[in-house]
Design an enzyme around this catalytic site. Structure first.
Site, short mmCIF file in Angstrom:
data_model
loop_
_atom_site.label_atom_id
_atom_site.label_comp_id
_atom_site.label_asym_id
_atom_site.label_seq_id
_atom_site.Cartn_x
_atom_site.Cartn_y
_atom_site.Cartn_z
N ASP A 42 0.84 -1.20 0.00
CA ASP A 42 0.00 0.00 0.00
C ASP A 42 0.88 1.26 0.00
OD1 ASP A 42 -2.41 1.36 0.10
OD2 ASP A 42 -2.58 1.26 2.28
N HIS A 52 -9.68 4.83 -1.61
CA HIS A 52 -8.93 4.93 -0.35
C HIS A 52 -9.70 5.85 0.60
CE1 HIS A 52 -4.67 3.63 -1.59
NE2 HIS A 52 -5.40 3.45 -2.68
N ALA A 108 -11.93 5.45 2.94
CA ALA A 108 -13.38 5.30 2.96
C ALA A 108 -13.88 4.60 4.22
CB ALA A 108 -13.84 4.54 1.71
N THR A 127 -9.51 -0.47 3.66
CA THR A 127 -9.92 -0.20 5.04
C THR A 127 -8.73 -0.39 5.97
OG1 THR A 127 -12.20 -0.91 4.65
CG2 THR A 127 -11.45 -0.92 6.93
ZN LIG Z 1 -4.59 5.01 1.03
#
Ligand SMILES: [Zn+2]
Length: 305
Positions: free
Chosen positions: A81, A207, A209, A251
């Site tokens: 990520d 992203h 969220a 998440t």
């Molecule tokens: Zn992100």
């Protein structure tokens, strides 16, 4: 072993649902997420941020995810990520991640393209797919922080995908990282998302969220946390975004909040019990519930086959 992220997301895109990406930092998180996905027969993406890698080490996190994927009978991908450090990206490619994200979003348009394209070439050589980001998703999460949201421009998105050859695109449509997202109500720009969707064929990623469920926040506050001013994205808006073409929903924050509330409760309610397992098992259970709920929101229940 791991399932290719392109395979998981390609199937999701054709089936008009999304797949949940969860950030992992330790054993309990991996178990919580994978138990949730197995229970609901859903594919799932485990993700390590650069912050998580600094904390636990890439080899440890990789081994945890690998063990989970070998024991589980569902498709599991391992994803890097917000990759920004070329050394970490290179190591993830070499060690066998399913996909990596190159986040060159703070750069201007041309530099973002140049950097992303370079990483795409490196990764594709090893059969690994690449997520890129265009625009700036606001908020703060681990090493990634930006105060302002720069919304993704649909025409630029089309050009960006064509020129870089990236496999998935993270878009800025009004979400924000972390628990302190906004002052007031979140408002996603679904019209913008619809325009991007028309111009770009690859899976789109949401992203920032997290839902920041009020009950969880109250529980954490009840046991001593100070979470004044936290704000999430209502589930209805995430579902609407999936309907307009989001295929991957990230998440992190909601898992952290669940962990925090459960650990605080365990310590406060059992002051004589100092067994780490008694403190962390309830946290693992609470995180599994969050993961299950997010998988329901994504609509990927029963899609493991
Ligand atoms: Zn992100």
């Amino acid at each position: 072993m791991f399932t290719a992220t392109t395979k998981i997301l390609g199937k999701a895109q054709r089936g008009h649902y999304a797949v949940a990406h969860f950030n992992i930092n330790n054993l309990e998180m991996v178990q919580a997420i994978v138990n949730a996905a197995m229970k609901l027969k859903s594919p799932v993406i485990l993700a390590t941020s650069e912050g998580a890698i600094q904390y636990a080490g890439m080899d440890y996190l990789y081994a945890l995810a690998k063990t989970a994927s070998e024991q589980a009978n569902i498709p599991i991908a391992l994803h890097l990520d917000h990759g920004r450090d070329i050394t970490i990206i290179q190591k993830a490619i070499n060690i066998g991640y399913s996909s990596i994200m190159i986040d060159a979003s703070p750069e201007d348009f041309e530099n973002n393209i140049a950097l992303t394209k370079k990483i795409v070439q490196l990764a594709h050589r090893k059969g690994i797919s690449v997520e890129a980001e265009l625009g700036t998703i606001g908020g703060a999460e681990d090493e990634v922080s930006s105060r302002k949201i720069r919304y993704t421009d649909p025409l630029q998105a089309q050009e960006f995908v064509e020129r870089t050859g990236c496999d998935f695109l993270a878009v800025a449509i009004g979400t924000s990282h972390g628990a302190y997202k906004f002052q007031g109500e979140a408002q996603l720009q679904l019209d913008r998302l619809r325009e991007i969707r028309k111009k770009v064929r690859i899976p789109l990623v949401l992203h920032g969220a997290s839902g920041v469920p009020e009950k969880m926040v109250q529980e954490a506050q009840h046991y001593g946390a100070d979470l004044t001013g936290v704000e999430g994205i209502p589930e209805a808006q995430v579902k609407a975004a999936i309907k307009e073409g989001i295929t991957k929903v990230n998440t992190d924050t909601d898992l952290r909040l669940a962990f925090d509330a459960a650990v605080r409760k365990a310590i406060m309610t059992k002051p004589k019990d100092f067994d780490p397992r008694h403190i962390l098992a309830p946290a693992r259970e609470a995180m599994q519930k969050v993961a299950e709920q997010r998988i329901w929101v994504c609509g990927s229940v029963g899609k493991a086959r």
